[in-house]
Each structure stands twice: as C-alpha cells, then as structure tokens.
Write an enzyme that holds these catalytic residues in place. Structure first.
Site, PDB file in Angstrom:
ATOM      1  N   ASP A  20       0.847  -1.202   0.000  1.00 20.01           N
ATOM      2  CA  ASP A  20       0.000   0.000   0.000  1.00 20.01           C
ATOM      3  C   ASP A  20       0.880   1.250   0.000  1.00 20.01           C
ATOM      4  OD1 ASP A  20      -2.131  -1.688   0.226  1.00 20.01           O
ATOM      5  OD2 ASP A  20      -2.666  -1.128   2.280  1.00 20.01           O
ATOM      6  N   ASN A 185     -20.205  -3.843   2.656  1.00 15.21           N
ATOM      7  CA  ASN A 185     -20.503  -2.549   3.283  1.00 15.21           C
ATOM      8  C   ASN A 185     -21.731  -1.969   2.564  1.00 15.21           C
ATOM      9  OD1 ASN A 185     -19.587  -1.372   0.906  1.00 15.21           O
ATOM     10  ND2 ASN A 185     -17.612  -0.733   1.760  1.00 15.21           N
ATOM     11  N   GLY A 240     -12.865  -2.453   7.572  1.00  9.53           N
ATOM     12  CA  GLY A 240     -13.665  -3.589   7.105  1.00  9.53           C
ATOM     13  C   GLY A 240     -12.874  -4.890   7.195  1.00  9.53           C
ATOM     14  N   ASP A 241     -11.576  -4.829   6.880  1.00 11.37           N
ATOM     15  CA  ASP A 241     -10.733  -6.037   6.954  1.00 11.37           C
ATOM     16  C   ASP A 241     -10.580  -6.501   8.405  1.00 11.37           C
ATOM     17  OD1 ASP A 241     -10.389  -5.950   4.226  1.00 11.37           O
ATOM     18  OD2 ASP A 241      -8.575  -4.732   4.354  1.00 11.37           O
TER      19      ASP A 241
HETATM   20  P1  ADP Z   1     -15.255  -0.719   4.856  1.00  9.62           P
HETATM   21  O1  ADP Z   1     -13.978  -0.341   5.526  1.00  9.62           O
HETATM   22  O2  ADP Z   1     -15.216  -2.061   4.192  1.00  9.62           O
HETATM   23  O3  ADP Z   1     -15.885   0.348   4.001  1.00  9.62           O
HETATM   24  P2  ADP Z   1     -16.996   0.052   7.057  1.00  9.62           P
HETATM   25  O4  ADP Z   1     -16.616   1.468   6.812  1.00  9.62           O
HETATM   26  O5  ADP Z   1     -18.437  -0.282   7.095  1.00  9.62           O
HETATM   27  O6  ADP Z   1     -16.299  -0.969   6.041  1.00  9.62           O
HETATM   28  O7  ADP Z   1     -16.312  -0.379   8.452  1.00  9.62           O
HETATM   29  C1  ADP Z   1     -16.283  -1.721   8.854  1.00  9.62           C
HETATM   30  C2  ADP Z   1     -16.467  -1.791  10.340  1.00  9.62           C
HETATM   31  O8  ADP Z   1     -15.401  -1.075  10.985  1.00  9.62           O
HETATM   32  C3  ADP Z   1     -17.739  -1.157  10.863  1.00  9.62           C
HETATM   33  O9  ADP Z   1     -18.826  -2.049  10.843  1.00  9.62           O
HETATM   34  C4  ADP Z   1     -17.335  -0.803  12.283  1.00  9.62           C
HETATM   35  O10 ADP Z   1     -17.342  -1.970  13.067  1.00  9.62           O
HETATM   36  C5  ADP Z   1     -15.886  -0.377  12.111  1.00  9.62           C
HETATM   37  N1  ADP Z   1     -15.788   1.074  11.888  1.00  9.62           N
HETATM   38  C6  ADP Z   1     -15.556   1.731  10.735  1.00  9.62           C
HETATM   39  N2  ADP Z   1     -15.553   3.065  10.925  1.00  9.62           N
HETATM   40  C7  ADP Z   1     -15.773   3.260  12.247  1.00  9.62           C
HETATM   41  C8  ADP Z   1     -15.861   4.420  13.098  1.00  9.62           C
HETATM   42  N3  ADP Z   1     -15.738   5.669  12.608  1.00  9.62           N
HETATM   43  N4  ADP Z   1     -16.079   4.225  14.435  1.00  9.62           N
HETATM   44  C9  ADP Z   1     -16.207   2.977  14.949  1.00  9.62           C
HETATM   45  N5  ADP Z   1     -16.136   1.854  14.192  1.00  9.62           N
HETATM   46  C10 ADP Z   1     -15.912   1.987  12.874  1.00  9.62           C
END
Ligand code: ADP
Length: 295
Positions: A20, A185, A240-241
């Site tokens: 990355d 997501n 997300g990972d």
């Molecule tokens: P991706 O990174 O795949 O877009 P998300 O943004 O939905 O996925 O984030 C995945 C998970 O990480 C969420 O369901 C939550 O558990 C955690 N997460 C992400 N952003 C936050 C945040 N600002 N505060 C708390 N938890 C978070």
C-alpha cells in the site's frame, strides 16, 4: 459465556497481498487536479493479507493463501506475514507479474479512496486443504474462479464459508449458493442488488457494515442492528478487513454469531484509531479490553 474452542479449527484466508502506497492530503483531488500531500508511507496490505493478519492477531490459527511477485515487494510481504505467525505454506510466487500495489489517499477526515493494481494477485491459487471445522474467508481482489473453487472445497469438507464481496463485483448464483456468510458494506450491498437477492440465492447470513453506524445482521428471517464502538478515528483504512478477520477468528474459536459480531465491531473500531491497514489491526487483548471498557 465462553465458547468451547476447537483445537482443530483454523481460519483459511484466501486473498490479495499488496504493498500500500499511502499519501495524506487535506482533501481528495478532483479529476485533473494536483494536490500537495502532507505525508507518505508504504505499508503491507491487500484485503487478503489484512484479513489474515487480523484473524491471527485476534487469536486464530490462520492459513494465508495468496500470490506475490518474484520481487522486493513480494519478499517484503513474505517477511511481514512470517512475523505474524501466519501459516504461509500456501504462498505462491508468480514469476511473471509484479506484486500487487494499492494507491491510497487519506484526507483530513480520515476518509480514504483507493486504486488497486492486482499484478500477481491474478495468479492466486484456490484453497484446497480444508478441515471440517475450518472457517474459510475470501474477498474479491483475486480471481472469482479461485474463490469459487475454494468455497466448493470448503463446503465439501463441511467448513464455514465467509465472503467479503470487496471490491463489489457481479457474483454468480453458484458462488452465492456456496457462501454461508456475506459481509458487504453499504456501497457493496447496493451494487449486489440488496440483501434479499443474496438470501434468495442461498446465503444464510448477511452482515452489512455501516462504518461508524455499526452493522445490520440479517439471519434466520430477522434483522438485528448493532452499534459501533465509539472511538476517535484517524484513518478508516482496514476497518472492514479488521471486522472480517476478527469475525472469522471469533467464529473459529466457537463464539456464537452475535458475540462474534461484537468482537468484530471492536476489531473494526480499533483499526480506525491508527494509520495504515496492517499496523492498525488490533490484538486479541486490545479487542477484549475495548469490549470490557464499554460494558
Ligand atoms: P469498509 O472499511 O469495508 O468500508 P466500514 O466502513 O463499514 O467498512 O467499516 C467496517 C467496520 O469497521 C464497521 O462495521 C465498524 O465496526 C468499524 N468502523 C468503521 N468506521 C468506524 C468508526 N468511525 N467508528 C467505529 N467503528 C468503525
């Protein structure tokens, strides 16, 4: 209640490994625009490697299957993975393609945008050696045929299959019918045609992650919403990972779905509190501490 751990359970992660290249900048550039960035770092990444490391740090014995190039970036990723006590017997060295790269821009709000150049990830082999109590976790930065073959082998062995459909792609009815849990997501579930489409194709559980807003769990005809843990995010790369890897590790350890989701929410939240993907993935102790501090 504490789960009854199975000594035989492993998480088998099949997926990408990338280097990355991360630039920080006050805001995202518009098309045709050049911005002056404020910082630059190179990190190990790729959704497969991130999720494998997240699973191992969350306490699971973890096998990682991927393909890297025969180059310095590939050797760098191999050394990182060895330092995380991953089982690396499934790492394929591709002679023809460079190791995959991800170009990541992070703005002042911690929001990221990403371009992935797959390179050697196109040569990722399928997982074959799967035990009945294993949890097989895949994403879509490798050929879909490798994911499908891995899930066929997993279902034949009686193992659990989890798909994180990222980045979103058209999924065949065959692949969906092989998925026990799908974790999109909000953006991905829209591109996949909605929760009911996945359920109609045979997916048992759909967990939609909604960033700071938490998750929706669709399981056995019921939708349950769980909130995120409250943290101060500095970089959401890898959240997300962390969620997917922590969930797989918790299910392999014998936790029930909702309890595993709680641990995954803690893993995801903690990953937003540190820059980068792999550096931000939390340990089992950090996950336990956040859950204990919040209850
Ligand atoms: P991706 O990174 O795949 O877009 P998300 O943004 O939905 O996925 O984030 C995945 C998970 O990480 C969420 O369901 C939550 O558990 C955690 N997460 C992400 N952003 C936050 C945040 N600002 N505060 C708390 N938890 C978070």
């Amino acid at each position: 209640m504490s789960p009854v751990p199975s000594l035989q359970s492993s998480v088998v992660v099949i997926g990408s490994a990338n280097v990355d290249l991360v630039a920080t900048t006050p805001r995202h550039p518009l098309p045709g625009e050049t911005l002056i960035g404020t910082d630059f770092h190179e990190y190990p990444g790729g959704k497969g490697l991130n999720q494998a490391v997240a699973s191992a740090r969350a306490g699971a014995r973890t096998v990682f299957i991927c393909a890297v190039g025969d180059d310095d970036a590939g050797r760098f990723l191999h050394s990182i993975a060895s330092g995380e006590s991953l089982d690396l017997g499934g790492i394929h060295i591709s002679p023809d393609e460079p190791t995959g790269r991800a170009l990541i821009v992070v703005d002042d709000l911690g929001e990221n945008s990403i371009i992935v150049v797959p390179g050697s990830n196109a040569a990722c082999p399928p997982a074959t050696n799967i035990g009945p109590s294993d949890v097989v976790l895949a994403q879509l930065e490798i050929p879909i045929s490798a994911v499908t073959e891995s899930f066929i082998a997993a279902r034949e062995a009686g193992a659990m299959t989890i798909l994180n459909p990222a980045p979103a792609a058209e999924l065949s009815a065959e692949l969906l019918s092989l998925c026990e849990i799908v974790i999109p997501n909000e953006h991905e579930i829209e591109l996949l045609g909605g929760v009911s489409r996945l359920q109609e194709a045979g997916v048992k559980t759909v967990i939609v992650t909604k960033g700071a807003a938490g998750i929706d769990i669709y399981h056995e005809g019921v939708c349950e919403e769980l909130p995120s843990f409250r943290v101060t995010p500095v970089d959401t790369t890898g959240a997300g990972d962390a969620f997917c890897g922590s969930l797989a590790a918790s299910l392999a350890a014998g936790h029930e779905l909702k309890d595993a989701c709680l641990r995954a929410l803690a893993g995801g939240a903690l990953a937003t509190t540190t820059h980068g993907a792999v550096p931000s993935l939390p340990s089992q102790d950090e996950i336990e501490s956040l859950i204990a501090a919040s209850s």
